[in-house]
Design a protein around this motif. Structure first.
Motif, PDB file in Angstrom:
ATOM      1  N   ILE A 135     115.435  -9.752   7.803  1.00  0.00           N
ATOM      2  CA  ILE A 135     115.864  -8.906   8.920  1.00  0.00           C
ATOM      3  C   ILE A 135     115.593  -7.465   8.511  1.00  0.00           C
ATOM      4  CG2 ILE A 135     117.621 -10.456   9.869  1.00  0.00           C
ATOM      5  CD1 ILE A 135     119.736  -8.660   8.487  1.00  0.00           C
ATOM      6  N   GLN A 136     115.405  -6.612   9.503  1.00  0.00           N
ATOM      7  CA  GLN A 136     115.125  -5.212   9.197  1.00  0.00           C
ATOM      8  C   GLN A 136     116.434  -4.451   9.052  1.00  0.00           C
ATOM      9  OE1 GLN A 136     112.512  -3.213  11.922  1.00  0.00           O
ATOM     10  NE2 GLN A 136     112.295  -1.440  10.585  1.00  0.00           N
ATOM     11  N   ILE A 137     116.546  -3.740   7.951  1.00  0.00           N
ATOM     12  CA  ILE A 137     117.689  -2.863   7.705  1.00  0.00           C
ATOM     13  C   ILE A 137     117.116  -1.501   7.352  1.00  0.00           C
ATOM     14  CG2 ILE A 137     119.678  -2.394   6.229  1.00  0.00           C
ATOM     15  CD1 ILE A 137     120.016  -5.409   5.922  1.00  0.00           C
ATOM     16  N   ASN A 138     117.306  -0.557   8.262  1.00  0.00           N
ATOM     17  CA  ASN A 138     116.703   0.774   8.138  1.00  0.00           C
ATOM     18  C   ASN A 138     115.196   0.619   7.964  1.00  0.00           C
ATOM     19  OD1 ASN A 138     119.242   1.990   8.417  1.00  0.00           O
ATOM     20  ND2 ASN A 138     119.633   1.735   6.234  1.00  0.00           N
ATOM     21  N   ASN A 139     114.649   1.123   6.872  1.00  0.00           N
ATOM     22  CA  ASN A 139     113.202   1.046   6.660  1.00  0.00           C
ATOM     23  C   ASN A 139     112.804  -0.074   5.708  1.00  0.00           C
ATOM     24  OD1 ASN A 139     112.735   3.203   8.369  1.00  0.00           O
ATOM     25  ND2 ASN A 139     113.034   4.689   6.729  1.00  0.00           N
ATOM     26  N   GLN A 140     113.704  -1.027   5.477  1.00  0.00           N
ATOM     27  CA  GLN A 140     113.417  -2.134   4.567  1.00  0.00           C
ATOM     28  C   GLN A 140     113.655  -3.473   5.268  1.00  0.00           C
ATOM     29  OE1 GLN A 140     115.924  -1.209   1.113  1.00  0.00           O
ATOM     30  NE2 GLN A 140     114.043  -0.685   0.019  1.00  0.00           N
ATOM     31  N   TYR A 141     113.215  -4.530   4.604  1.00  0.00           N
ATOM     32  CA  TYR A 141     113.386  -5.893   5.113  1.00  0.00           C
ATOM     33  C   TYR A 141     114.123  -6.701   4.054  1.00  0.00           C
ATOM     34  CZ  TYR A 141     109.991  -4.273   8.457  1.00  0.00           C
ATOM     35  OH  TYR A 141     109.354  -3.548   9.425  1.00  0.00           O
ATOM     36  N   GLU A 142     115.247  -7.293   4.450  1.00  0.00           N
ATOM     37  CA  GLU A 142     116.103  -8.016   3.511  1.00  0.00           C
ATOM     38  C   GLU A 142     116.024  -9.515   3.763  1.00  0.00           C
ATOM     39  OE1 GLU A 142     120.849  -8.451   2.694  1.00  0.00           O
ATOM     40  OE2 GLU A 142     120.043  -6.423   2.903  1.00  0.00           O
ATOM     41  N   VAL A 143     115.954 -10.294   2.676  1.00  0.00           N
ATOM     42  CA  VAL A 143     115.949 -11.750   2.759  1.00  0.00           C
ATOM     43  C   VAL A 143     117.356 -12.215   3.133  1.00  0.00           C
ATOM     44  CG1 VAL A 143     115.633 -13.903   1.471  1.00  0.00           C
ATOM     45  CG2 VAL A 143     114.091 -11.968   1.081  1.00  0.00           C
ATOM     46  N   VAL A 144     117.446 -13.056   4.170  1.00  0.00           N
ATOM     47  CA  VAL A 144     118.738 -13.539   4.659  1.00  0.00           C
ATOM     48  C   VAL A 144     118.669 -15.047   4.917  1.00  0.00           C
ATOM     49  CG1 VAL A 144     119.384 -11.351   5.749  1.00  0.00           C
ATOM     50  CG2 VAL A 144     118.139 -13.072   7.069  1.00  0.00           C
ATOM     51  N   GLU A 145     119.845 -15.644   5.103  1.00  0.00           N
ATOM     52  CA  GLU A 145     119.915 -17.032   5.562  1.00  0.00           C
ATOM     53  C   GLU A 145     119.830 -17.006   7.085  1.00  0.00           C
ATOM     54  OE1 GLU A 145     123.696 -18.314   4.031  1.00  0.00           O
ATOM     55  OE2 GLU A 145     122.825 -18.899   2.106  1.00  0.00           O
ATOM     56  N   PRO A 146     119.009 -17.857   7.682  1.00  0.00           N
ATOM     57  CA  PRO A 146     118.927 -17.876   9.147  1.00  0.00           C
ATOM     58  C   PRO A 146     120.170 -18.530   9.751  1.00  0.00           C
ATOM     59  CG  PRO A 146     117.621 -19.637   8.225  1.00  0.00           C
ATOM     60  CD  PRO A 146     118.130 -18.833   7.059  1.00  0.00           C
ATOM     61  N   GLU A 147     120.400 -18.256  11.013  1.00  0.00           N
ATOM     62  CA  GLU A 147     121.525 -18.867  11.718  1.00  0.00           C
ATOM     63  C   GLU A 147     121.191 -20.318  12.055  1.00  0.00           C
ATOM     64  OE1 GLU A 147     123.393 -16.369  14.877  1.00  0.00           O
ATOM     65  OE2 GLU A 147     121.708 -15.058  14.390  1.00  0.00           O
ATOM     66  N   ILE A 148     122.227 -21.143  12.105  1.00  0.00           N
ATOM     67  CA  ILE A 148     122.068 -22.535  12.521  1.00  0.00           C
ATOM     68  C   ILE A 148     121.543 -22.536  13.957  1.00  0.00           C
ATOM     69  CG2 ILE A 148     123.270 -24.725  12.928  1.00  0.00           C
ATOM     70  CD1 ILE A 148     123.135 -23.786   9.966  1.00  0.00           C
TER      71      ILE A 148
END
Length: 197
Positions: A135-148
């Motif tokens: 997901i995009q957070i400010n000017n970076q992209y963070e690895v996340v768990e997707p929603e069910i």
């Protein structure tokens, strides 16, 4: 004569009212009989976090592919661990060789890997690249768990088949998928996350 007309008119109105009601009922019942019920057969899906002890992999050992060298690699440091990025994959170094791995939750990059796909789910934009969700957070992209319930149309090449409570699922980077039909196309729905702790 007035009584006769009143009786005749009232009888006619009564007959018209009954015939209209019968006609309306027969139209309603014919409409109901034409209603098509769409039934979707769905397996019982696991809850969001699945203990790793409940997961049985179809293959007893994961095939680990390592390479001796990665040309044009970019080194990314995350919490003291070096990741090496090249060819749209992340690698870690072990015994002088490079092994393809999935980055951990919270890992951030400034630029998304090429060939990512935008996935919109629950008013959230995910960027999926090789089975990793960002997901995009400010000017970076963070690895996340997707929603069910998030849908993808293809899995990475090195996914694995797993069995949980007698049902088969697909796993990549601790994300569990179930094969589904979505808009007439084969797809994979996120149904859980393997809890490795």
């Amino acid at each position: 004569m007035k009584t006769f007309i009143k009786t005749y008119v009232l009888s006619a109105i009564f007959i018209v009212a009954i015939s209209t009601q019968v006609s309306a009922q027969s139209r309603r019942s014919s409409t109901t009989s034409k209603t098509v019920t769409k039934t979707t057969v769905k397996k019982t899906t696991p809850t969001k976090k699945i203990p790793s002890t409940k997961v049985t992999y179809k293959k007893p050992q994961k095939k680990v592919v390592s390479v001796r060298n990665i040309p044009n690699k970019t080194v990314v440091d995350y919490r003291g661990q070096n990741y090496y990025y090249a060819n749209n994959k992340y690698y870690t170094q072990s015994a002088g060789r490079y092994i393809s791995i999935a980055p951990k939750i919270g890992f951030r990059v400034n630029i998304l890997p090429t060939n990512y796909k935008l996935i919109k789910y629950n008013n959230r934009n995910y960027y999926n690249a090789q089975g990793i969700f960002y997901i995009q957070i400010n000017n970076q992209y963070e690895v996340v768990e997707p929603e069910i319930g998030t849908i993808v149309y293809e899995l990475p090449d090195d996914y694995e088949k797993v069995v949980i409570d007698g049902l088969t699922y697909y796993e990549y980077a601790n994300i569990l998928y179930e094969k589904v039909q979505y808009n007439g196309t084969r797809a994979y729905e996120v149904v859980g996350i393997i809890d490795v702790e």
